[in-house]
Design an enzyme around this catalytic site. Structure first.
Site, PDB file in Angstrom:
ATOM      1  N   HIS A 194      -2.942  11.019   0.933  1.00  0.00           N
ATOM      2  CA  HIS A 194      -2.225  10.544   1.987  1.00  0.00           C
ATOM      3  C   HIS A 194      -1.703  11.988   2.778  1.00  0.00           C
ATOM      4  O   HIS A 194      -0.593  12.137   3.007  1.00  0.00           O
ATOM      5  CB  HIS A 194      -1.466   9.628   2.229  1.00  0.00           C
ATOM      6  CG  HIS A 194      -1.269   8.894   3.585  1.00  0.00           C
ATOM      7  ND1 HIS A 194      -1.400   7.461   3.718  1.00  0.00           N
ATOM      8  CD2 HIS A 194      -0.844   9.387   4.539  1.00  0.00           C
ATOM      9  CE1 HIS A 194      -0.991   7.185   5.101  1.00  0.00           C
ATOM     10  NE2 HIS A 194      -0.810   8.321   5.643  1.00  0.00           N
TER      11      HIS A 194
ATOM     12  N   ARG B 264       0.941  -1.173  -0.031  1.00  0.00           N
ATOM     13  CA  ARG B 264      -0.079  -0.214   0.187  1.00  0.00           C
ATOM     14  C   ARG B 264       0.909   1.336   0.150  1.00  0.00           C
ATOM     15  O   ARG B 264       1.565   1.392   1.011  1.00  0.00           O
ATOM     16  CB  ARG B 264      -0.912   0.023   1.272  1.00  0.00           C
ATOM     17  CG  ARG B 264      -1.798   1.275   1.419  1.00  0.00           C
ATOM     18  CD  ARG B 264      -2.769   1.254   2.616  1.00  0.00           C
ATOM     19  NE  ARG B 264      -3.359   2.570   2.624  1.00  0.00           N
ATOM     20  CZ  ARG B 264      -3.249   3.320   3.512  1.00  0.00           C
ATOM     21  NH1 ARG B 264      -2.848   3.003   4.704  1.00  0.00           N
ATOM     22  NH2 ARG B 264      -4.050   4.625   3.498  1.00  0.00           N
TER      23      ARG B 264
ATOM     24  N   ASN C   5      -7.726   1.809   9.971  1.00  0.00           N
ATOM     25  CA  ASN C   5      -6.327   1.984  10.509  1.00  0.00           C
ATOM     26  C   ASN C   5      -6.427   1.890  11.982  1.00  0.00           C
ATOM     27  O   ASN C   5      -7.507   2.665  12.580  1.00  0.00           O
ATOM     28  CB  ASN C   5      -5.915   3.562  10.093  1.00  0.00           C
ATOM     29  CG  ASN C   5      -5.308   3.382   8.823  1.00  0.00           C
ATOM     30  OD1 ASN C   5      -5.742   2.246   7.811  1.00  0.00           O
ATOM     31  ND2 ASN C   5      -4.967   4.559   8.152  1.00  0.00           N
TER      32      ASN C   5
ATOM     33  N   GLU D 131      -3.778  -0.270   8.340  1.00  0.00           N
ATOM     34  CA  GLU D 131      -2.287   0.256   9.155  1.00  0.00           C
ATOM     35  C   GLU D 131      -2.566  -0.228  10.313  1.00  0.00           C
ATOM     36  O   GLU D 131      -3.734  -0.402  10.995  1.00  0.00           O
ATOM     37  CB  GLU D 131      -2.387   1.980   9.040  1.00  0.00           C
ATOM     38  CG  GLU D 131      -2.075   2.535   7.839  1.00  0.00           C
ATOM     39  CD  GLU D 131      -1.843   4.193   7.930  1.00  0.00           C
ATOM     40  OE1 GLU D 131      -1.611   4.402   9.272  1.00  0.00           O
ATOM     41  OE2 GLU D 131      -2.031   4.817   7.244  1.00  0.00           O
TER      42      GLU D 131
ATOM     43  N   GLU E 242      -7.545   8.398   6.364  1.00  0.00           N
ATOM     44  CA  GLU E 242      -7.800   9.093   7.660  1.00  0.00           C
ATOM     45  C   GLU E 242      -8.534  10.579   7.552  1.00  0.00           C
ATOM     46  O   GLU E 242      -7.770  11.487   7.987  1.00  0.00           O
ATOM     47  CB  GLU E 242      -6.792   8.879   8.574  1.00  0.00           C
ATOM     48  CG  GLU E 242      -6.129   7.561   8.676  1.00  0.00           C
ATOM     49  CD  GLU E 242      -5.008   7.549   9.850  1.00  0.00           C
ATOM     50  OE1 GLU E 242      -4.540   8.555  10.282  1.00  0.00           O
ATOM     51  OE2 GLU E 242      -4.864   6.243  10.285  1.00  0.00           O
TER      52      GLU E 242
ATOM     53  N   TYR F  30      -4.399   1.845  15.931  1.00  0.00           N
ATOM     54  CA  TYR F  30      -3.221   1.888  16.666  1.00  0.00           C
ATOM     55  C   TYR F  30      -3.444   1.722  18.318  1.00  0.00           C
ATOM     56  O   TYR F  30      -2.731   0.631  18.871  1.00  0.00           O
ATOM     57  CB  TYR F  30      -2.299   3.261  16.586  1.00  0.00           C
ATOM     58  CG  TYR F  30      -1.565   3.581  15.052  1.00  0.00           C
ATOM     59  CD1 TYR F  30      -0.550   2.856  14.746  1.00  0.00           C
ATOM     60  CD2 TYR F  30      -2.482   3.921  14.110  1.00  0.00           C
ATOM     61  CE1 TYR F  30       0.070   2.843  13.536  1.00  0.00           C
ATOM     62  CE2 TYR F  30      -2.015   4.050  12.787  1.00  0.00           C
ATOM     63  CZ  TYR F  30      -0.724   3.621  12.389  1.00  0.00           C
ATOM     64  OH  TYR F  30      -0.121   3.429  11.298  1.00  0.00           O
TER      65      TYR F  30
HETATM   66  C1  GBH Z   1      -1.626   7.295  10.882  1.00  0.00           C
HETATM   67  O1  GBH Z   1      -1.856   8.137  11.419  1.00  0.00           O
HETATM   68  C2  GBH Z   1      -1.210   7.696   9.403  1.00  0.00           C
HETATM   69  O2  GBH Z   1      -1.946   7.538   8.507  1.00  0.00           O
HETATM   70  C3  GBH Z   1       0.344   7.443   9.219  1.00  0.00           C
HETATM   71  O3  GBH Z   1       0.641   8.363   8.118  1.00  0.00           O
HETATM   72  C4  GBH Z   1       1.268   7.799  10.495  1.00  0.00           C
HETATM   73  O4  GBH Z   1       2.448   7.620  10.265  1.00  0.00           O
HETATM   74  C5  GBH Z   1       0.744   6.525  11.451  1.00  0.00           C
HETATM   75  O5  GBH Z   1      -0.566   6.536  11.691  1.00  0.00           O
HETATM   76  C6  GBH Z   1       1.495   6.608  12.574  1.00  0.00           C
HETATM   77  O6  GBH Z   1       1.179   7.922  13.279  1.00  0.00           O
HETATM   78  O7  GBH Z   1      -2.898  10.626  20.300  1.00  0.00           O
HETATM   79  O8  GBH Z   1      -3.018   9.083  22.005  1.00  0.00           O
HETATM   80  O9  GBH Z   1      -4.949  10.299  21.382  1.00  0.00           O
HETATM   81  C7  GBH Z   1      -2.433   7.809  12.757  1.00  0.00           C
HETATM   82  C8  GBH Z   1      -3.060   8.881  13.809  1.00  0.00           C
HETATM   83  C9  GBH Z   1      -2.933   7.831  15.753  1.00  0.00           C
HETATM   84  C10 GBH Z   1      -4.260   9.833  15.183  1.00  0.00           C
HETATM   85  C11 GBH Z   1      -3.719   7.733  17.113  1.00  0.00           C
HETATM   86  C12 GBH Z   1      -5.203   9.641  16.616  1.00  0.00           C
HETATM   87  C13 GBH Z   1      -4.867   8.803  18.892  1.00  0.00           C
HETATM   88  C14 GBH Z   1      -3.960   8.310  19.812  1.00  0.00           C
HETATM   89  N1  GBH Z   1      -3.951   8.616  15.025  1.00  0.00           N
HETATM   90  N2  GBH Z   1      -4.154   9.144  17.389  1.00  0.00           N
HETATM   91  S1  GBH Z   1      -3.853   9.740  21.135  1.00  0.00           S
END
Ligand code: GBH
Length: 465
Positions: free
Chosen positions: A122, A78, A295, A369, A167, A297
């Site tokens: 992006h 991707r 996506n 992601e 996103e 995290y």
């Molecule tokens: C993605 O964004 C992007 O698509 C990518 O380009 C980037 O490199 C990757 O993730 C890593 O950051 O801040 O504790 O409240 C993710 C962005 C991550 C935004 C989690 C909201 C919430 C957690 N998101 N965040 S916190």
């Protein structure tokens, strides 16, 4: 017939990147400027003054990187297309040299047996379009559809999997509401207009891709937040509802129900009357897509007030933030965190997949992601030993596997990221790669996690550690 593997037959194993984060070569071959070039050149916006150069110099080293993907047994890659390489002014003249780069990339992927999955946006908006109003201006959605048509015409004979936008919450809210991302504006009403025009751009681009006559499956990559109430009380439940509204339902309801959620419109009445919504927009936005990219995290816990909570665990209080008004505080659960400070909790991935499988009405899901930053070092043996990262991946992939067994139509998974890269406002200080990059020499070293992932991709079974 029973499947001896942990993942279903045909499950797609991939890795993801984004143009501005890896390409470098920001002035090569007629590329125009993007909002991230401007933002990074503005003192104080990106840690250590880092910019989009050199990044991973992928623009010149793509062939080596495709060879790396092959070594990692990836079935799919991707990447995103840089709008300023294709239409440097944002509208008007097409830069053939920019298209040629993606042409070469796609050909080498296909030659290596790696499926190309292309994201059209992006975050690298051409600067001239920001000067004309950016995403808060409706015109940007039309310009995006024109650009989508140009790219899909040129690559659609070989690229069949498309994501329109990545996103949209980040683009709208980090870009226009709290200003942590480019273009760095702080204007809540503008963020809401941007939300709508990103969604409209998605819908118009979907039409544009389908109008090329090439076979295409089209979706978007959505960062659904996993919002959980901190405590079992009414104030925390209200904070969670509100946060879920402005983080998730403001995107997923238009996409899957063809309407903005009534409670969110009411919550935000003081900021916007939503008069940017024109007749027909919601039909365009809610036209069925073929798959949804997810996506994920980290989950987020919210409370209605900081009272009675250990102050060390509270964050986000008083931030200019639609979701985080005075009645929304973010509470850490005290779990282990990554180098981003994000708590590690794979159950969030299970939950988000279950929920979106329901809301999206049975279309295919892909994790587009998932991954983590840790402070890596190259050992004396020349390797990068990153057991915490491997554990993160294994934990999340076990959760994904549980979701599949519970009936979620999850068809594939993309690790974020293939390479260490420019982590937006954090510059090069945060390393998300399964492959290490030395930014002085541009040498790539497959991290231990990369080797582990390659084995998983080869067998669709969790390697014994
Ligand atoms: C993605 O964004 C992007 O698509 C990518 O380009 C980037 O490199 C990757 O993730 C890593 O950051 O801040 O504790 O409240 C993710 C962005 C991550 C935004 C989690 C909201 C919430 C957690 N998101 N965040 S916190």
């Amino acid at each position: 017939m029973s499947n001896p593997n942990d993942f279903p037959e045909g499950f797609l194993w991939g890795a993801a990147t984004a143009s501005f984060q890896i390409e470098g070569a920001t002035t090569a071959d007629g590329r125009g400027r993007s909002i991230w070039d401007t933002f990074a050149d503005t003192p104080g916006k990106v840690l250590n003054g880092d910019t989009g150069d050199p990044a991973d110099d992928h623009y010149h080293r793509y062939a080596e990187d495709v060879a790396l993907m092959r070594r990692l047994n990836l079935g799919a890659y991707r990447f995103s297309v840089a709008w300023p390489r294709i239409i440097p002014e944002g509208s008007g003249a097409v830069n053939q040299a920019g298209l040629d780069f993606y042409d070469r990339l796609v050909d080498s992927l296909l030659e290596a047996g790696v499926q190309p999955w292309a994201t059209l946006y992006h975050w690298d908006l051409p600067q001239p379009l920001e000067d004309a109003g950016g995403w808060p201006a409706r015109d940007t959605a039309y310009r995006f559809a024109e650009y989508a048509k140009v790219v899909a015409d040129a690559l659609g004979d070989r690229v069949t999997n498309w994501m329109t936008i990545n996103e949209p919450w980040c683009s709208a809210f980090l870009g226009y509401e709290n200003g942590h991302h480019a273009p760095g504006r702080r204007d809540a009403a503008a963020a809401l207009a941007a939300t709508h025009h990103l969604l409209l751009g998605h819908g118009l681009a979907t039409e544009a891709i389908r109008s090329t006559g090439h076979t295409a499956t089209v979706g978007l990559a959505h960062n659904q937040a996993v919002i959980r109430p901190h405590g079992a009380n009414a104030a925390d439940a209200r904070a969670a509802r509100r946060a879920d509204g402005v983080r998730n339902r403001i995107f997923t309801d238009p996409l899957f129900k063809g309407a903005y959620p009534a409670d969110v419109v009411e919550d935000l009445a003081d900021i916007s009357d939503f008069s940017f919504v024109q007749e027909g927009d919601l039909a365009t936005i809610s036209a069925p897509i073929d798959f949804l990219g997810v996506n994920y995290y980290s989950p987020e816990f919210v409370a209605g007030s900081a009272k009675g909570i250990d102050p060390a665990l509270v964050s986000g209080e008083g931030e200019a933030w639609l979701g985080a008004g005075p009645e929304e505080v973010h509470v850490s659960q005290g779990l282990p965190v990554t180098h981003m400070g994000w708590e590690i909790d794979p159950t969030g991935l299970y939950d988000v997949l279950q929920r979106l499988a329901g809301e999206s009405g049975g279309i295919d899901l892909y994790v587009t992601e998932n991954g983590c930053a840790f402070e890596d070092t190259v050992s004396e043996d020349g390797a990068v030993h990153d057991p915490d990262r491997t554990s993160y991946y294994e934990g999340h992939l076990r959760a994904a596997k549980e979701a599949i067994h519970a009936g979620v139509p999850l068809r594939g998974y993309f690790a974020w990221s293939l390479l260490d890269n420019f982590e937006w406002a954090w510059g090069y200080s945060r390393r998300f790669g399964i492959v290490h990059v030395n930014y002085e020499t541009q040498e790539r070293i497959v991290k231990d996690t990369g080797h582990w992932y390659a084995e998983l991709a080869r067998t669709s079974r969790f390697p014994v550690r």
